[in-house]
Write an enzyme that holds these catalytic residues in place. Structure first.
Site, PDB file in Angstrom:
ATOM      1  N   ARG A 181      23.713  97.177  37.900  1.00  0.00           N
ATOM      2  CA  ARG A 181      23.988  96.387  38.961  1.00  0.00           C
ATOM      3  C   ARG A 181      23.050  95.205  39.237  1.00  0.00           C
ATOM      4  NH1 ARG A 181      26.403  99.714  44.153  1.00  0.00           N
ATOM      5  NH2 ARG A 181      27.096 100.989  42.665  1.00  0.00           N
ATOM      6  N   ARG A 204      30.759 108.959  54.346  1.00  0.00           N
ATOM      7  CA  ARG A 204      29.438 108.551  53.767  1.00  0.00           C
ATOM      8  C   ARG A 204      28.728 107.804  54.981  1.00  0.00           C
ATOM      9  NH1 ARG A 204      30.485 106.034  47.969  1.00  0.00           N
ATOM     10  NH2 ARG A 204      29.217 104.336  48.875  1.00  0.00           N
ATOM     11  N   LYS A 240      36.599 101.642  42.256  1.00  0.00           N
ATOM     12  CA  LYS A 240      35.866 102.116  41.236  1.00  0.00           C
ATOM     13  C   LYS A 240      36.176 103.663  41.080  1.00  0.00           C
ATOM     14  CE  LYS A 240      31.853 100.498  42.073  1.00  0.00           C
ATOM     15  NZ  LYS A 240      31.875  99.621  43.500  1.00  0.00           N
ATOM     16  N   ARG A 291      37.302 105.439  54.733  1.00  0.00           N
ATOM     17  CA  ARG A 291      37.091 106.025  53.338  1.00  0.00           C
ATOM     18  C   ARG A 291      36.664 107.636  53.600  1.00  0.00           C
ATOM     19  NH1 ARG A 291      33.881 104.434  48.456  1.00  0.00           N
ATOM     20  NH2 ARG A 291      32.371 103.535  49.881  1.00  0.00           N
ATOM     21  N   ARG A 344      25.803  95.693  52.014  1.00  0.00           N
ATOM     22  CA  ARG A 344      26.127  95.877  50.450  1.00  0.00           C
ATOM     23  C   ARG A 344      26.994  94.913  49.925  1.00  0.00           C
ATOM     24  NH1 ARG A 344      28.966 101.479  51.706  1.00  0.00           N
ATOM     25  NH2 ARG A 344      29.641 101.302  49.731  1.00  0.00           N
TER      26      ARG A 344
END
Ligand code: AP5
Length: 537
Positions: free
Chosen positions: A86, A150, A10, A121, A161
């Protein structure tokens, strides 16, 4: 709105969308992370949830998003919501405020890929840019040295998640099913963006066009009530409208059409498009359905010709035009041809409609002898037939100097009679004038003598493929059946192939279609099946 599982891409796509379309990117993840690092009250509350991969309570996130949406820049430039709503409660909050997206993009990526993407990431704290240790490493060591990971990007947290995402996704998706576009997110990021770019560009065109048509109508009102006084050309219009002292609605319409078409042409815009019709298995089709398709085919063809295309193919397989169905209406095909020819003739073009002459030359069996119907049809009182529209056959000799374009009705190879040589002679003679084939069948069929399969076969196939599809419409059925309709595939030049799925309303019962996805190229049967089954491409 853009949605998708954690690490579906995203943020990566949002960077590119913002760069191209200049909308305001509102990412709840980014907003929350900013609150956490600033140590605000919200940040302190959110931290615990985020670190464990759980959703932050709705009231915190919703207040944050609505406050951001109400700022001036979001109102002026438009917004791109990323990661919100969400949950069904969040979607409901937006619905209550009448905040709805023009388009809802859902990035679809298989689970195993998502985990690797999250764990690899890295974020540049200075620019906010997203990298990946393997997929997108930074260009230089300076950036590399300052990258951070992160805190919620560990394998365990990603799994939790993902699970939370799956529990909520369906409820949110159903709120936006009417504007949902599911995109295969497991492709290179540039390829994904190309598809998004085409969807968003089209959306932008449609929106611009809606506001232009609003403008045109106020301009038009102005002409009638104010403009006559000031403008010399408007005096011409005024005398045209009122010359016979009759306020003719036909003239009014003519002016309206002129104004709209000149505006649309100069802006290169498509008229507002309403989605595909329903009840297509009811034969005969209603007049509205027939008119819808005539107009849809005409617009695609006009755009293609305006874009300089000269070898065009229209493939329209609604039940009334499909010779494989039990009821097949020749009148509908003839009416489509008449509409095309008259509309081009209206633009001052001399159109030659060509059909096979005699029993089989270039014409499906079902159409043999129907040229007479075309000749006897009502071609209006303005003398179009004979002056602007002529009917001929397929062949090089049929092309006259004064012809501007050619519409060839359902040319077809038949056993023992290959139309391609006549067709080639005709297109050679036509040069750079447009030739439009409507529902051609140029497959290489075996002749009884066996000659057709061998002599010049490759060249013939290559020639048949040289016509570009400018319009395609096909209904989709379960394999081996022609009832019920399960969806449709539509392409109208210059836009992408659109795949529709039938999702009827239950009460009251109503046939309904939603766009599932788009394809840059014509999709294969497998690609269509996979999309219907919700599989990743
Ligand atoms: P948020 O930041 O929104 O996280 P997310 O939804 O889990 O999404 P990500 O940011 O992890 O992934 P992405 O899809 O943006 O992927 P990216 O482009 O970075 O939310 C974080 C937390 O905040 C939530 O867990 C929750 O606690 C809270 N929160 C947020 N919104 C909330 C809400 N509405 N309600 C309640 N709580 C909320 O890409 C990922 C990686 O893949 C990168 O390394 C990238 O380089 C790579 N990559 C991207 N595209 C490709 C590609 N095409 N091919 C190969 N690699 C690619």
């Amino acid at each position: 709105m853009i949605s998708g599982a954690p690490a579906s891409g995203k943020g990566t796509q949002c960077e590119m969308i913002v760069q191209k379309f200049g909308v305001v990117h509102i990412s709840t993840g980014d907003l929350l992370r900013a609150e956490v690092s600033a140590g605000t009250e919200i940040g302190n509350k959110a931290k615990e949830y985020m670190n464990s991969g759980r959703l932050v309570p709705d009231e915190i996130v919703t207040a944050m998003v609505t406050a951001r949406l109400s700022l001036k820049d979001a109102k002026e430039k438009g917004w791109l919501l990323d990661g919100y709503p969400r949950s069904s409660a969040q979607a409901e909050s937006l619905e209550k405020l009448n905040i709805r997206p023009d388009i809802y993009i859902m990035l679809d990526v298989p689970d195993e890929i998502l985990i690797d993407r999250c764990v690899g990431r890295r974020i540049d704290p200075l620019t906010g840019r997203i990298y990946h240790v393997n997929n997108f490493p930074p260009d230089n060591d300076e950036i590399k040295a300052r990258l951070v990971t992160r805190s919620d990007d560990t394998e365990d947290k990603v799994k939790s998640r993902l699970q939370i995402y799956k529990q909520n996704a369906e409820a949110v998706l159903s709120t936006y099913s009417g504007v949902l576009n599911k995109i295969d997110g497991n492709r290179p990021k540039e390829v994904i963006f190309k598809e998004l770019d085409s969807l968003l560009t089209r959306l932008q065109i449609d929106k611009d066009e809606a506001s232009i048509s609003g403008l045109v109508s106020s301009y038009f009102t102005w002409i009638f009530f104010e403009g006559f006084k000031y403008h010399p050309t408007l005096h011409f219009w005024a005398s045209f409208v009122f010359s016979d002292n009759i306020f003719s609605s036909k003239k009014l319409l003519l002016i309206c059409r002129y104004l709209l078409s000149s505006h649309f042409q100069s802006f290169g815009l498509q008229k507002n498009w309403r989605g595909i019709p329903t009840r297509l298995n009811n034969i005969p089709h209603s007049r509205e359905i027939r008119k819808y398709f005539y107009e849809d085919v005409l617009q695609a063809t006009q755009r293609a010709i305006r874009d300089g295309k000269t070898r065009l193919k229209v493939e329209i397989n609604i039940p009334e035009l499909n010779p494989e169905m039990d009821v097949y209406r020749i009148g509908t095909l003839m009416e489509l041809i008449r509409n095309l020819a008259l509309s081009f003739a209206d633009d001052g073009k001399r159109v030659k409609g060509s059909m096979g002459e005699g029993s089989l030359a270039g014409m499906p069996l079902q159409l043999a002898g129907t040229r007479k119907i075309l000749e006897f049809m009502d071609w209006g009182d303005d003398g179009a037939m004979g002056n602007f529209v002529k009917i001929g056959s397929i062949g090089g000799d049929e092309v006259d100097d004064q012809d501007d374009m050619f519409i060839l009705v359902a040319p077809q190879n038949a056993v023992g009679n290959c139309i391609i040589d006549d067709l080639r002679a005709m297109t050679d003679a036509a040069g750079d004038r447009p030739v439009i084939l409507v529902n051609p069948r140029l497959k290489d069929l075996p002749g009884s003598s066996g000659i057709m399969q061998t002599m010049g076969r490759d060249k013939r196939l290559e020639y048949a493929a040289s016509f570009e599809i400018c319009y395609h419409f096909r209904l989709l059925y379960y394999a081996g059946t022609q009832y019920p309709i399960m969806g449709a595939l539509r392409m109208s030049h210059p836009y992408a192939y659109e795949l529709y799925k039938r999702v009827d309303d239950e009460s009251p019962k109503k046939e309904k279609y939603v766009m599932l996805t788009t394809f840059a190229e014509r999709p294969s049967g497998d690609e269509i099946n996979d999309s219907f089954e919700g599989k990743s491409r």
